[in-house]
Motif scaffolding. Sequence first.
Motif, mmCIF file in Angstrom:
data_model
loop_
_atom_site.group_PDB
_atom_site.id
_atom_site.type_symbol
_atom_site.label_atom_id
_atom_site.label_comp_id
_atom_site.label_asym_id
_atom_site.label_seq_id
_atom_site.Cartn_x
_atom_site.Cartn_y
_atom_site.Cartn_z
ATOM 1 N N VAL A 173 -28.603 33.132 7.432
ATOM 2 C CA VAL A 173 -29.727 33.194 8.373
ATOM 3 C C VAL A 173 -30.045 31.798 8.887
ATOM 4 C CG1 VAL A 173 -32.218 33.630 8.548
ATOM 5 C CG2 VAL A 173 -30.731 35.309 7.441
ATOM 6 N N HIS A 186 -28.146 43.271 11.168
ATOM 7 C CA HIS A 186 -28.697 42.396 10.135
ATOM 8 C C HIS A 186 -30.168 42.679 9.907
ATOM 9 C CE1 HIS A 186 -30.442 38.639 8.491
ATOM 10 N NE2 HIS A 186 -29.364 38.683 7.738
ATOM 11 N N LEU A 232 -34.584 45.042 5.877
ATOM 12 C CA LEU A 232 -35.901 45.642 5.737
ATOM 13 C C LEU A 232 -36.244 45.972 4.293
ATOM 14 C CD1 LEU A 232 -35.917 47.953 8.849
ATOM 15 C CD2 LEU A 232 -37.301 45.919 8.470
ATOM 16 N N PHE A 292 -43.240 41.254 14.158
ATOM 17 C CA PHE A 292 -42.769 42.633 14.255
ATOM 18 C C PHE A 292 -43.278 43.497 13.103
ATOM 19 C CE2 PHE A 292 -40.452 42.556 17.972
ATOM 20 C CZ PHE A 292 -39.432 41.618 18.003
ATOM 21 N N GLN A 311 -42.358 45.411 10.502
ATOM 22 C CA GLN A 311 -41.219 45.770 9.666
ATOM 23 C C GLN A 311 -41.512 46.998 8.814
ATOM 24 O OE1 GLN A 311 -40.615 41.338 8.631
ATOM 25 N NE2 GLN A 311 -38.668 42.307 8.218
ATOM 26 N N ALA A 371 -40.538 49.789 10.829
ATOM 27 C CA ALA A 371 -39.085 49.844 10.965
ATOM 28 C C ALA A 371 -38.440 50.470 9.737
ATOM 29 C CB ALA A 371 -38.526 48.451 11.225
ATOM 30 N N ARG A 372 -39.039 50.250 8.567
ATOM 31 C CA ARG A 372 -38.492 50.839 7.342
ATOM 32 C C ARG A 372 -38.569 52.360 7.350
ATOM 33 N NH1 ARG A 372 -41.757 46.908 4.577
ATOM 34 N NH2 ARG A 372 -40.448 45.054 4.575
ATOM 35 N N HIS A 420 -34.778 50.835 15.775
ATOM 36 C CA HIS A 420 -35.366 49.500 15.722
ATOM 37 C C HIS A 420 -35.355 48.842 17.083
ATOM 38 C CE1 HIS A 420 -34.142 49.329 11.208
ATOM 39 N NE2 HIS A 420 -35.139 50.147 11.438
ATOM 40 N N MET A 477 -38.357 48.857 19.234
ATOM 41 C CA MET A 477 -39.376 47.839 19.006
ATOM 42 C C MET A 477 -38.902 46.487 19.556
ATOM 43 S SD MET A 477 -41.173 46.702 15.408
ATOM 44 C CE MET A 477 -39.634 46.289 14.568
ATOM 45 N N ARG A 478 -37.692 46.089 19.167
ATOM 46 C CA ARG A 478 -37.210 44.774 19.576
ATOM 47 C C ARG A 478 -36.945 44.730 21.075
ATOM 48 N NH1 ARG A 478 -32.548 43.612 16.825
ATOM 49 N NH2 ARG A 478 -32.903 41.389 16.499
ATOM 50 N N LEU A 505 -34.841 36.371 8.625
ATOM 51 C CA LEU A 505 -34.535 37.118 9.850
ATOM 52 C C LEU A 505 -33.876 36.223 10.879
ATOM 53 C CD1 LEU A 505 -37.813 39.166 10.460
ATOM 54 C CD2 LEU A 505 -35.588 40.068 9.806
#
Lengths: 239, 244
Positions: A205, A234, A239, B71, B73, B76-77, B84, B87-88, B145
Amino acid sequence: MCTLEQRGRVFVLTLTGDGEHRLGHPLIASIRSALASVLAAAQAQPQGPGAALVTVAEGRFFSNGLDVGRAGGSRARLRELVDAFRPIAADLLALPMPTVAAVTGHASAAGLLLALCHDYRLMRADRGVLYMGLPLPPYVARLLRAKITQAHALRDVALRGRKLRAPEAREMGIVDAVCAGAPETAAEAVKLAEQLAAREWDGAVYASIRVSTFPDACRAVGIAVESDEEKSRHFASRL
Amino acid sequence: RSPNPRMDKRTMCTVEKRGRVHLITLTGAGEHRLSPSLISALRSALATVRASPSAGALVLAAEGKYFSNGFDQAWARTVPPHLHDSMRGAFRALVADLLALPMPTVAAVTGHAAAAGCALALAHDSVVMRASRGFLYMSEVDVGLKFADYFGELLRQKVPDAAARRDMVLGGNKMTAAEAVRLGIVDAAADGGVEDVVAAAVAAAEGLAARGWDGEVVAEIRKAMWPAVWGKVKDHPAAARPRL
């Protein structure tokens, strides 16, 4: 030529001996080999504890640039060495860990570039200049533009061949910290590297963010940019 | 100040007019995580602002301790990975909306702005930040990330100094308003609480609106000044305008 050791989380790459550490094929190969070992160690432990690299030099010079003197300064030789140095820049800019250059002596041309390819630069106050003297091949110009951003700094370094002592280099944002002498510079660099390694960042990262931050310089030295799809995958995996 | 700010149906943000200024406020005491819902609410609010007949300026502010913490997350989970992108991709379209907005824009960073929340603030023409509290924080390196490509361009545009940028994105430094002003990343630091920061941002925006600039010209100049970011966010598949 150069040695590599590991001190705790910090890899220390030392340009050895009292000479100018001119970047000819043997030293370039030696550095690349050391960086390959660092990369292998990092990749062997992808979820492992954080790591960081320090590059330091013995003697009066950090590096006085490419080894152009030998063949009477032929253009072909210069071109060849310019091409041979490019992969070192790529190796450093893609390295999956923070990198610190301990500029313990003069750094000129490719030597300055070597320092600039690190994330952080510490330099000794008492001796040594940074200097960019040669004509600039395209990838070199792009690296300089990426890393030297203060008003007039790039002009002064690239167009005016200004020789910078450590305090000036710090004012211009080219060096991050100034230390008293060579031993202090090396020690502070290792200390900074330890602090960075202790953050335990994910190396892949970290490298990816570095490439996102200096995309033009990274492309210039041949680093492949990840696709959006790869980054989406990725994201999902994290998550 | 209009007495009845228009509420988005999910009450995630309000839109109100203060003089010439369109003020969008992210409501509630939470982290204002950029979920598809919040992004959609914001895009609707911007569409409302865009449709307004008079020249003006935009302020985006937030209630509570956070401007936005990035964001969502947690959301998203709960959904399969192929969602996803909703959202992005929607956030990319939101940034496009801001860059194309036909009026000056001011972010009132009333609290912490992290990751995409920090990018959201920096996607405005000016930033007014709360002096006493709150950080600009590109938390991605700490959280593990990677950056969308336009984030890198946005940071490069707004934080041109290579060392300052490195400290933010590769150092995970939490930047206070004072440091941000010193580095020229933020235009002003406002003392006091959330309402004081909003008032300062609205005053700045009112000054810009009073110049009476042609909004379309403002938008074109902005896009021309930010070609690298604009190039990466326009024409995105998710950039279709939401219905009001």
